[in-house]
Design an enzyme around this catalytic site. Structure first.
Site, PDB file in Angstrom:
ATOM      1  CD  GLU A 197       2.816  -8.555  -5.200  1.00 39.17           C
ATOM      2  OE1 GLU A 197       3.623  -9.229  -4.524  1.00 39.17           O
ATOM      3  OE2 GLU A 197       2.524  -7.376  -4.932  1.00 39.17           O
ATOM      4  CB  SER A 249     -17.449  -6.794 -28.417  1.00 36.59           C
ATOM      5  OG  SER A 249     -16.578  -7.764 -27.853  1.00 36.59           O
ATOM      6  N   GLY A 250     -18.373  -9.864 -29.506  1.00 36.82           N
ATOM      7  CA  GLY A 250     -17.857 -10.986 -30.295  1.00 36.82           C
ATOM      8  C   GLY A 250     -16.430 -11.320 -29.921  1.00 36.82           C
ATOM      9  N   GLY A 251     -15.825 -10.526 -29.055  1.00 35.92           N
ATOM     10  CA  GLY A 251     -14.466 -10.809 -28.584  1.00 35.92           C
ATOM     11  C   GLY A 251     -14.492 -11.899 -27.522  1.00 35.92           C
ATOM     12  CB  VAL A 252     -11.722 -13.511 -25.620  1.00 36.67           C
ATOM     13  CG1 VAL A 252     -11.599 -14.667 -24.648  1.00 36.67           C
ATOM     14  CG2 VAL A 252     -10.822 -13.711 -26.820  1.00 36.67           C
ATOM     15  CG  ASP A 253     -12.646 -10.143 -22.322  1.00 36.76           C
ATOM     16  OD1 ASP A 253     -11.935 -11.154 -22.266  1.00 36.76           O
ATOM     17  OD2 ASP A 253     -12.199  -8.985 -22.402  1.00 36.76           O
ATOM     18  CB  SER A 254     -18.649  -9.871 -24.781  1.00 37.14           C
ATOM     19  OG  SER A 254     -18.154  -9.891 -26.085  1.00 37.14           O
ATOM     20  CB  SER A 255     -17.441 -14.920 -26.927  1.00 39.05           C
ATOM     21  OG  SER A 255     -17.448 -14.023 -27.999  1.00 39.05           O
ATOM     22  CE  LYS A 283      -8.712 -10.743 -23.908  1.00 45.54           C
ATOM     23  NZ  LYS A 283      -9.696  -9.652 -23.906  1.00 45.54           N
ATOM     24  CG  HIS A 339       5.757  -5.734  -4.501  1.00 40.89           C
ATOM     25  ND1 HIS A 339       4.462  -5.555  -4.065  1.00 40.89           N
ATOM     26  CD2 HIS A 339       6.429  -4.630  -4.143  1.00 40.89           C
ATOM     27  CE1 HIS A 339       4.350  -4.382  -3.482  1.00 40.89           C
ATOM     28  NE2 HIS A 339       5.527  -3.785  -3.513  1.00 40.89           N
ATOM     29  N   GLY A 390       0.851  -1.194   0.000  1.00 46.55           N
ATOM     30  CA  GLY A 390       0.000   0.000   0.000  1.00 46.55           C
ATOM     31  C   GLY A 390       0.875   1.227   0.000  1.00 46.55           C
ATOM     32  CB  CYS A 430       5.448  -4.016   0.255  1.00 50.97           C
ATOM     33  SG  CYS A 430       6.319  -2.498  -0.068  1.00 50.97           S
ATOM     34  CE1 TYR A 431       0.997   1.127   5.486  1.00 50.84           C
ATOM     35  CE2 TYR A 431      -0.562  -0.705   5.541  1.00 50.84           C
ATOM     36  CZ  TYR A 431      -0.155   0.540   5.995  1.00 50.84           C
ATOM     37  OH  TYR A 431      -0.888   1.197   6.952  1.00 50.84           O
TER      38      TYR A 431
END
Ligand code: XMP
Length: 517
Positions: free
Chosen positions: A174, A227-233, A373, A172, A55, A82-83
């Site tokens: 991660e 949109s026909g893209g990966v996420d919305s499909s 993604k 970090h 943080g 860290c924090y």
């Protein structure tokens, strides 16, 4: 349903979801909880382990986010990053101070030496690179703790009290820049917390479907912005599983898609048993964008116009105020749009719905908002989507509008569509698609002098962009073979009018972003 559960307590760091993602990669269920709600949630679920995030604050500042010290006596293992590490020290009798001496303040990749007897570092090399970003340091280690790592500049890089399961690291783990960071998180989960590691994307899928059903109710309907893209499909498939034909997918063709893309999306969805609606809205979008040059303004106009189209379509299909709007928002969209305390990098179009559109629906569903993604792709596979859909390169909602620098016209969009098609075509012919996470052409507003057929030209410059990445938060530019670049260049200047120069973008993200606007 899995037994293991890790809570990531959010103290305002930039990489909180990346921590959660690393935990999920270890097949462990994980929730990110704001620090203010921490104790309540810890009591509710009794997690196997807790991670304190980094943080921006200093723990000795009275205004800084704090934690009830009771957390240290509940017998639950804690890893402070860290924090979070400084918070452990501050609460348990150590001392944290501002590193006035620049040698103890560290930023960037740092050679670090580890005590591999500490369970956090078990099985790892004694020396490796970590990624540091801290201005404060632990001057005094808390009672009962020992040092478990140091760097040349800082003696107190990691601390542990193994009898109580308490660990703190100044770096970090991660981020990918920490060479063995993922292994350290794995060690914390398996060696310290004793998790079973039985959580999978299938669990996420089942749990999300169940919670969508509960939210939407027995009769509720959903309008999905597709949109026909990966996420919305992927979201279409998820919602289809959850509510069947109570889902209506609205695909808005804003006239800023790639060559033939509108028809391709329509053809792909015609094969599915879903309510699919295509709205041709080129005039509407190009009219609103006429003369607009500023990237953020373009994004805002497009985001708002999408919202108005969805509202109109909801009216047309009798979707009521008791029904929902759904969007395939993913985590980078959220974080880069500057929600929470992070800086606005660019407002992703799905964060820009006008308030009156949001109010038109009972709620906006974004079940993918915490995924990256590549996790969305994995979910798509879990849902049985075809590989060509799941592994498609991303295409941004605002489409070519953010790849045409300056004002957007239909002529420019047509020019860019042709150049972009040639680039993609040559990449496919060279069999390079799998090595390139995202690649496209940009119509820069730059014009330059050229010579063609003995005559002077004054044409536009096309920039080619290609990046390689997994999470799209950071990306490297792709080393495309010169011969392929050459073929693309020759074809574009020969086949596309008004273009006389091609350049290749060789910047990574950061400092650049993937898109040019
Ligand atoms: P940047 O340019 O932010 O891009 O480095 C990261 C990824 O996000 C995509 N992107 C968007 N996607 N709406 C979207 O749906 C947007 O407004 C948007 N802006 C960028 C970009 O194509 C890349 O995959």
């Amino acid at each position: 349903m899995t037994q293991d559960r890790i809570l990531v307590l959010d103290f305002g760091g930039q990489y909180n979801q990346l921590i959660a993602r690393r935990v999920r990669e270890c097949n462990v269920y994980c929730e990110v909880v704001p620090y203010k709600k921490a104790m309540q949630r810890i009591r509710e679920v009794t997690p196997q382990g807790i991670i304190f995030t980094g943080g921006p604050n200093s723990v000795y500042d009275p205004q800084s986010p704090q934690i009830d010290p009771e957390v240290f006596s509940m017998g639950i293992p804690i890893l402070g990053i860290c924090y979070g590490c400084q918070l452990i020290a501050h609460n348990l009798g150590g001392r944290v101070t501002a590193a006035t001496d620049s040698s103890a303040r560290e930023y960037g990749k740092t050679e670090t030496y580890f005590d591999t007897n500490c369970r956090l570092f078990r099985g790892l090399p004694e020396k490796s690179v970590t990624w540091m970003s801290h201005g404060d340091y632990m001057e005094k280690v808390p009672d009962g703790f020992r040092l478990a790592a140091h760097s040349d500049a800082c003696p107190t890089v990691a601390i542990c009290d193994e009898s109580r399961g308490l660990y703190g690291v100044q770096f970090h783990p991660e981020v990918n820049h920490t060479a063995y960071g993922a292994a350290m998180i794995h060690n914390f989960l398996y060696e310290v917390c004793g998790v079973h590691g039985d959580w999978t994307m299938r669990d996420f899928c089942k749990e999300t479907i169940a919670s969508l059903r509960e939210t939407i109710g027995e009769k509720g309907r959903v309008l999905l912005a597709l949109s026909g893209g990966v996420d919305s499909s992927v979201l279409a498939a998820l919602l289809g599983e959850a509510i069947g034909h109570r889902l209506t997918c609205v695909f808005v063709d804003h006239g800023l898609m790639r060559l033939d893309e509108g028809d391709e999306v329509e053809a792909a969805f015609a094969k599915w048993d879903v309510n699919f609606v295509r709205v041709n809205a080129e005039d509407r979008f190009l009219g609103k964008l006429a003369g607009v040059e500023d990237p953020q303004t373009k994004r805002k106009i497009i985001g708002a116009e999408f919202g108005y189209v969805f509202r109109d379509e909801a009216d047309r299909f009798g979707i009521t105020q008791e029904d929902f709007l759904a969007q395939g928002t993913i985590y980078p969209d959220v974080i880069e749009s500057g929600e929470g305390d992070a800086d606005v990098i660019k407002s992703h179009h799905n964060r820009l719905l006008p308030p009156q559109v949001i109010a038109r629906f009972k709620g906006v569903l974004e079940p993918l908002r915490l995924l990256f993604k590549d996790e969305v792709r994995e979910l798509g596979r879990e849902l049985g989507l075809p590989e060509y859909l799941v592994s498609r390169q991303p295409f941004p909602g605002p489409g070519l509008a953010i790849r045409i620098l300056g004002d957007v016209t239909k002529e420019k969009a047509d020019t860019l569509r042709q150049a972009d098609f040639i680039f993609r075509d040559e990449v496919a012919k060279a069999g390079l698609e799998k090595q390139m996470s995202q690649y496209f052409a940009v119509l820069t507003n730059a014009r330059s002098v050229g010579v063609m057929g003995d005559g002077r030209t004054y044409g536009y410059t096309i920039a080619l962009r290609s990046v390689t990445t997994t999470d799209f938060m950071t990306a490297d530019w792709t080393r495309i073979p010169y011969e392929v670049l050459d073929r693309v260049s020759v074809r574009i200047v020969n086949e596309v009018p008004h273009i006389n120069r091609i350049v290749y973008d060789i910047t990574s993200k950061p400092p650049a972003t993937v898109e040019w606007e």
